[in-house]
Design a protein around this motif. Sequence first.
Motif, mmCIF file in Angstrom:
data_model
loop_
_atom_site.group_PDB
_atom_site.id
_atom_site.type_symbol
_atom_site.label_atom_id
_atom_site.label_comp_id
_atom_site.label_asym_id
_atom_site.label_seq_id
_atom_site.Cartn_x
_atom_site.Cartn_y
_atom_site.Cartn_z
ATOM 1 N N ILE A 17 -11.814 19.357 -15.368
ATOM 2 C CA ILE A 17 -13.229 19.020 -15.560
ATOM 3 C C ILE A 17 -14.117 19.920 -14.724
ATOM 4 C CG2 ILE A 17 -14.979 17.240 -15.135
ATOM 5 C CD1 ILE A 17 -12.968 15.177 -16.019
ATOM 6 N N SER A 18 -13.725 20.118 -13.447
ATOM 7 C CA SER A 18 -14.618 20.925 -12.606
ATOM 8 C C SER A 18 -14.655 22.375 -13.094
ATOM 9 C CB SER A 18 -14.226 20.823 -11.131
ATOM 10 O OG SER A 18 -12.906 21.234 -10.942
ATOM 11 N N THR A 19 -13.523 22.884 -13.596
ATOM 12 C CA THR A 19 -13.539 24.250 -14.122
ATOM 13 C C THR A 19 -14.438 24.340 -15.356
ATOM 14 O OG1 THR A 19 -11.212 24.282 -13.549
ATOM 15 C CG2 THR A 19 -12.065 26.193 -14.690
ATOM 16 N N SER A 20 -14.347 23.339 -16.215
ATOM 17 C CA SER A 20 -15.192 23.350 -17.401
ATOM 18 C C SER A 20 -16.663 23.379 -16.996
ATOM 19 C CB SER A 20 -14.929 22.112 -18.261
ATOM 20 O OG SER A 20 -13.556 22.064 -18.593
ATOM 21 N N LEU A 21 -16.981 22.636 -15.922
ATOM 22 C CA LEU A 21 -18.369 22.633 -15.455
ATOM 23 C C LEU A 21 -18.793 24.025 -15.003
ATOM 24 C CD1 LEU A 21 -18.589 19.268 -13.493
ATOM 25 C CD2 LEU A 21 -19.646 19.865 -15.678
ATOM 26 N N TYR A 22 -17.866 24.714 -14.271
ATOM 27 C CA TYR A 22 -18.170 26.082 -13.853
ATOM 28 C C TYR A 22 -18.504 26.954 -15.063
ATOM 29 C CZ TYR A 22 -16.787 25.744 -8.952
ATOM 30 O OH TYR A 22 -16.731 25.446 -7.625
ATOM 31 N N PHE A 23 -17.700 26.785 -16.131
ATOM 32 C CA PHE A 23 -17.929 27.617 -17.312
ATOM 33 C C PHE A 23 -19.284 27.307 -17.941
ATOM 34 C CE2 PHE A 23 -13.274 28.368 -17.459
ATOM 35 C CZ PHE A 23 -13.374 29.743 -17.392
#
Lengths: 253, 308
Positions: free
Chosen positions: A30-36
């Motif tokens: 989830i946090s990586t998706s937010l970064y993207f």
Amino acid sequence: MNWPAILAIYRYEMARTYRTLAQSVISPVISTSLYFVVFGAAIGSRIDSVEGVAYGAFIVPGLIMLTVITQGISNASFAIYFPKFIGTIYELLSAPVSFLEIVIGYVGAAATKSLLIGLIILGTATFFVEVQILHPVAMLVFLVLTCVSFSLFGFIIGIWAQNFEQLQLVPLLIITPLVFLGGSFYSISMLPPFWQTVTLFNPVVYLISGFRWSFYGTADVGIGLSLAMIALFLGLCLGATWWIFRTGWRIKS
Amino acid sequence: MDSIISVRDLAKVYDNGFAALSGARLEIEEGEILALLGPNGAGKTTLISIICGLVTPTDGQVTVGGHDVVQDWRRARSLIGLVPQEVALEPFEKVINTVRFSRGLFGRPADPARIEQVLRQLSLWEKRNEKIMSLSGGMKRRVLIAKALAHDPQILFLDEPTAGVDVELRKEMWEVVRGLQDAGVTILLTTHYIEEAEAMADRVAVINGGRILLVEEKAALMRRMGKRQMRIELGTPVDRLPESLAAYGLERADDGAALVYTYDTAADRTGITRLLNDIQAAGLVLHDVQTRQSSLEEIFVDLVKEAS
Ligand SMILES: Nc1ncnc2c1ncn2[C@@H]1O[C@H](COP(=O)(O)OP(=O)(O)OP(=O)(O)O)[C@@H](O)[C@H]1O
Ligand SMILES: [Mg+2]
């Protein structure tokens, strides 16, 4: 070597991962998706491509590194700190298991876990941007070495820590800044010359640069230097572990 | 019998300079139950911790099954199962997983039948899939014992295994321990419940201030140190002891309704016959007579007092 014992520790730790699947895997995804969404789509659409790579794709290797480094450290440090904290370490110390075997079991499990998370993030990234991997073998070598080195580093922190604050201290105060300033989100060449020089003292720069090279063939520093730096870091962690093993530091009275 | 554990001149000085053990010597014979008794801080846990590899000795030597615990630690430790004094268990783990883990840690191949046997023996089989945090304190202690037995040790260390365990469960545990002894397991037990040592032990060792004060057959110790008391209940209470009975050192109990005579079983003459005759001669009426052996607890209190 007491292989059944190593396996027992490894399996036990991996079972913990499955039990806590939500925190272990879902939250980094989830946090990586937010970064993207934030960096890749919102900001990235206003940034030109970096060294011929679209910004969204450019940050993928750095994001993977950011995650496996922090995950490796937190998993391994917690895995050995917890038995110390609740007292179950008595069992490890009274079993016919050497310190080396304990390290292989715990660090192996923590490294496996962060490797899996790294690969899952790579998979997630392909949903958002077009990722290219020019040197897949080199990519895996970098990834595995990083997972192992930082899990080992985490293990040392877990042995050293005497309370929960200390357990969080090193990751929060040293590792996170180093990783953020390590070129995850920018190329070193984008910095003013003075800061370029300062940055070269940050070991994470070499990791991310080498790792990004395995994706897109472009690097801030030489690939040989990158490999040498990670080997050096791994060597230092091994040395520290060996010393702990010799002295029984903070585990035996 | 051969010593399976031999502790020679063992000393431990902790980092803070405290000498928890000094010159401790102890031989534990194969197949026996040895009770290690001593007040709080005597060094019982420290001694066990050194034998099991949790604490590094400052001086001296320990061998287990002929293997030095420092040099040949792997072989020494494989023989031992340890039940620690403090309950330390992972709260979120299932009972059966933590017991399986213990077996694996000792390098033994997985053996579901054996694990089942151990869990049944300790009445934990029904609870095998429960999380440890959902167990009661007494059950957690049994999980600790199951973990220690999972790798079929030849030697079992029980560091206060029945602290905080109710009477019924304690008796159950004694049965388990006796069963283990029948199966050939050597057992070292520490306890503050003297009746436990009295009920279980073949031999008793007393430790105080980091020194082993004595090691002796329990029965011999009781005989040697044991005093018997005879309680004589009278038909009618007396206010004062008659002059003729002054030499016996009698105590008045229950407001003179009973007299207590203490004598040494090891002495040639106990003086009982003469006392009873003299009581009759003094015109007192005997209602009832009981004798009682002093408990290990009383013996132990005497010993520690004597040594300090
Ligand atoms: N890690 C340590 N550092 C310093 N001193 C210690 C340490 N562990 C134990 N001690 C001291 O060593 C002495 C012996 O402790 P030990 O735990 O062996 O006693 P014990 O006989 O098991 O007592 P108890 O019946 O209360 O369990 C105590 O005075 C204790 O305070
Ligand atoms: Mg103790």
